[in-house]
Design a protein around this motif. Sequence first.
Motif, PDB file in Angstrom:
ATOM      1  N   SER A 166      -9.876  -1.888  -3.044  1.00 51.49           N
ATOM      2  CA  SER A 166      -8.539  -2.387  -2.695  1.00 51.49           C
ATOM      3  C   SER A 166      -8.457  -2.698  -1.206  1.00 51.49           C
ATOM      4  CB  SER A 166      -7.469  -1.353  -3.048  1.00 51.49           C
ATOM      5  OG  SER A 166      -7.416  -1.175  -4.442  1.00 51.49           O
TER       6      SER A 166
ATOM      7  N   ASP B 160      -5.833  -7.197  -7.854  1.00 51.02           N
ATOM      8  CA  ASP B 160      -6.248  -5.800  -7.706  1.00 51.02           C
ATOM      9  C   ASP B 160      -5.927  -5.028  -8.980  1.00 51.02           C
ATOM     10  OD1 ASP B 160      -7.146  -3.389  -6.843  1.00 51.02           O
ATOM     11  OD2 ASP B 160      -5.847  -3.260  -5.082  1.00 51.02           O
ATOM     12  N   GLU B 161      -6.909  -4.863  -9.809  1.00 52.56           N
ATOM     13  CA  GLU B 161      -6.781  -4.169 -11.089  1.00 52.56           C
ATOM     14  C   GLU B 161      -5.555  -4.633 -11.876  1.00 52.56           C
ATOM     15  OE1 GLU B 161      -7.590  -0.043 -11.334  1.00 52.56           O
ATOM     16  OE2 GLU B 161      -8.775  -0.006  -9.501  1.00 52.56           O
TER      17      GLU B 161
HETATM   18 MG    MG Z   1      -8.000   0.274  -5.722  1.00 51.27          MG
END
Ligand code: MG
Length: 240
Positions: free
Chosen positions: A41, A161-162
Amino acid sequence: MIKVENLYKQFGDNEVLKGITTNINSGEVVSIIGPSGSGKSTFLRCINLLEVPTKGTISIDGQSITDKNTNILKVRQQIGMVFQHFNLFPHLNVLDNLTYAPIKVKGETRQVAEEKARNLLAKVGLTEKEKAFPSNLSGGQKQRVAIARALAMEPNLMLFDEPTSALDPEMVKEVLNVMKDLAKSGMTMAIVTHEMGFAREVADRVLFLDGGVLLEDASPAEFFSNPKTARAKDFLEKVL
Ligand code: MG
Ligand code: ADP
């Protein structure tokens, strides 16, 4: 398109990124994979300067974004970001979520912004939801709105991000399918994901991060069938 050179990021004494060097080419889809806490991240957030690197340089289309004189807001306008937890504006309906920034930041007229927003909602399969509020949408629908909202700013680059980590299993696919279509359209994408099947099928390249170090930078075929490092082998054994 994106050139990352010797990127370091430190939070206090915690060195989270330890000299990352890589490029992302225009139209390329790159998956960023690695254990929790490996700096995925932070790496993504450095690319649009949500985090300021401690050392190293990042340039986008030849322009250094780590230069102090660079207009960060201008850089960010070209980069769409989609988070795990959607981050929609809760008090705005779907259409207004999409038109807010194009009107406020880009100065588009409401009419133009709405026309584009409706095209995007059609692309993500949510035409009938334009008047709905985020609280009345499923997780998968919220994430598709979030993707459409990012696209409404007409970015050159999309960071994820995910994007499917907070979704119920049956909603993962509808979001991945939208991302797959986007990849096919030629969008440059960097995606932190635990969806190994998606990375294998859609990504042009896989970056494997561990402890803030880029351990592998390879094609999915290479990475998944023949990882070079013991750390990546071990990781793949656990997640596949
Ligand atoms: Mg992360
Ligand atoms: P990942 O996304 O791979 O799980 P992160 O980039 O979120 O990893 O985090 C890497 C490390 O950086 C972790 O040890 C985390 O606690 C730390 N970290 C991330 N963001 C911050 C922050 N804003 N302040 C302090 N430490 C942070």
